[in-house]
Write an enzyme that holds these catalytic residues in place. Structure first.
Site, PDB file in Angstrom:
ATOM      1  N   CYS A 152      21.384 -23.032   6.038  1.00  0.00           N
ATOM      2  CA  CYS A 152      20.035 -23.101   6.575  1.00  0.00           C
ATOM      3  C   CYS A 152      20.090 -22.718   8.046  1.00  0.00           C
ATOM      4  CB  CYS A 152      19.518 -24.516   6.402  1.00  0.00           C
ATOM      5  SG  CYS A 152      17.906 -24.755   7.100  1.00  0.00           S
ATOM      6  N   ASP A 186      26.098 -34.326   0.885  1.00  0.00           N
ATOM      7  CA  ASP A 186      27.096 -35.325   0.490  1.00  0.00           C
ATOM      8  C   ASP A 186      26.498 -36.718   0.266  1.00  0.00           C
ATOM      9  OD1 ASP A 186      26.706 -34.980   3.348  1.00  0.00           O
ATOM     10  OD2 ASP A 186      28.209 -36.542   3.643  1.00  0.00           O
ATOM     11  N   ASP A 201      11.028 -32.008  13.880  1.00  0.00           N
ATOM     12  CA  ASP A 201      10.108 -30.930  13.496  1.00  0.00           C
ATOM     13  C   ASP A 201       9.053 -30.644  14.567  1.00  0.00           C
ATOM     14  OD1 ASP A 201      11.516 -30.775  11.141  1.00  0.00           O
ATOM     15  OD2 ASP A 201       9.967 -31.660   9.883  1.00  0.00           O
TER      16      ASP A 201
END
Ligand code: UD1
Length: 384
Positions: free
Chosen positions: A132, A140, A325
């Site tokens: 990404c 994981d 974000d």
């Protein structure tokens, strides 16, 4: 000032624009309707796989990622009907436990189907999400949690193959401590636990509003979940979930982005519907900078850019901390705010790629590792 932004490299025919042309230095005005939260909608769509009936989800934004999730669910056997922003997902019979590589590779959130698939069908085959642009983003924690709930998990040719060890194909409730409060891992494990046998406790869970929204959605379908929105979530597994109708929460990142748009253009915007409790950290930083934020009623915000803006320091953190974000948007605003600001990105290791582009537009930013020091300038200039 004109800015040209090349289109993101989305390999799909649905992307029709070649670039965005932005002519700068205009002001904005008016009311902006805020869409349903993309990250909630994607999780709820994955969660619909838990129900062997149908789910009617309202306030689903019409976005490329949502379309991708629709394609993925359709490949698993879900029937999908869209009417405006409402989706009806028929999940009575699934035809496959295998998520196609082409779809998972395009969007990390599609990996989140692994929990509901495994819990509902007893097996799941989901490709590892591709690399990404904002970091390695491993899975994981998702895998270790599913193993703790009694799944055998193998990774073969890039595909995560998970199978319940129990003869009846059900996962087992378990106590799971997450090393990091990952949003996706919390959602994957919470969904998986709804149909598991017995009690699951997720410790150091993510507290993001999208996790609570997914828990509310699952509860509407008959799941027993307590503590979503806190660090400890307890789920009592049930045998099956039933049909439901549910409305997605407003998008806090879209809300925050329009707040910054009002601030950076020194404009006044009215945003609705919003959940102020979901964006407290963003409101606090904007007020520090000199932006006026007024709550007009329980779900309407008026945002007014200040005459002068001042620098502030920001560190991205899991909720209720400042959201990663919103980091790029705030940095853009701080490039034009007086004084110095220190921005520390702690959630993703490679999420400061906009710094070089802002510098090309005349911003003064020094970068060292995951720390950006922004010194405000009077104006930026357009650039390709
Ligand atoms: C979600 C949001 C994304 C947001 C992020 C953090 C969706 C679809 N996306 O992404 O917009 O930026 O939360 O708020 O909801 N990690 C591991 N192992 C794992 C899982 C995660 O080390 O198994 C690490 C990641 O590499 C990252 C950190 O945990 O450094 C946070 O990731 P996570 O919270 O899982 O983000 P996502 O759920 O992918």
């Amino acid at each position: 000032m004109t800015i040209l932004i090349a289109a993101p490299s989305i390999p799909t025919a649905e992307w029709t624009g070649a670039c965005l042309h932005i002519r700068g230095q205009s002001t904005l005005a008016g009311r902006v309707p805020i869409s349903g939260a993309k990250n909630s909608a994607l999780a709820l769509m994955a969660g619909s796989l838990l129900c062997n009936d149908h789910c009617h989800i309202e306030n689903v934004p019409e976005l490329l990622d949502v379309k991708r999730m629709e394609l993925l669910l359709a490949a698993l056997g879900v029937s999908i009907e869209r009417q405006g922003t409402a989706l009806t997902l028929g999940t009575a019979s699934l035809k496959s436990d295998r998520a196609p590589y082409e779809l998972v590779n395009q969007m990390r959130a599609s990996f989140f189907v692994i929990g509901p698939l495994l819990s509902r069908l007893g097996s799941a085959q989901v490709p590892l999400p591709g690399g990404c642009a904002i970091g390695a983003r491993p899975v994981d924690l998702h895998v270790r949690g599913l193993q703790a709930m009694g799944a055998d998990v193998q990774i073969d040719h890039g595909i995560v193959q998970a199978r319940c060890r129990q003869q009846d194909g059900r996962l087992l409730g378990s106590r799971i401590y997450l090393d990091y409060p990952s949003v996706g891992a919390t959602e994957t494990l919470m969904m998986a636990a709804t149909l598991a046998r017995g009690e699951t406790i997720i410790e150091n869970a993510a507290q993001e509003p999208e996790v609570s929204d997914l828990a509310d959605f699952c509860t509407h379908m008959g799941a027993h979940i307590q503590g979503a929105g806190t660090k400890t979530i307890t789920i009592q597994g049930v045998e099956r979930l039933h049909a439901t109708t549910y409305t997605v929460i407003p998008d806090r990142i879209e809300t925050g982005t329009f707040m910054v748009a009002a601030a950076i253009t020194r404009s006044t915007l009215i945003l609705s519907p919003v959940r102020p409790d979901h964006i407290r950290a963003v409101i606090a930083k904007l007020e520090d900078i000199g932006v006026a934020v007024n709550l007009l009623d329980g779900q309407t915000l008026e945002v007014r850019g200040g005459d002068r803006h001042w620098g502030t320091d920001i560190e991205t953190l899991p909720f209720p901390g400042f959201p990663t974000d919103m980091q790029a948007q705030l940095m853009a605003l701080l490039t034009l705010s007086e004084g110095n600001s220190v921005i520390t990105e702690t959630v993703f290791e490679n999420r400061l790629q906009h710094v070089a582009e802002l510098c090309r537009m005349g911003a003064n930013i020094r970068l060292k590792g995951n720390v950006a020091v922004v010194t405000g300038v009077p104006s930026l200039s357009g650039a390709p």
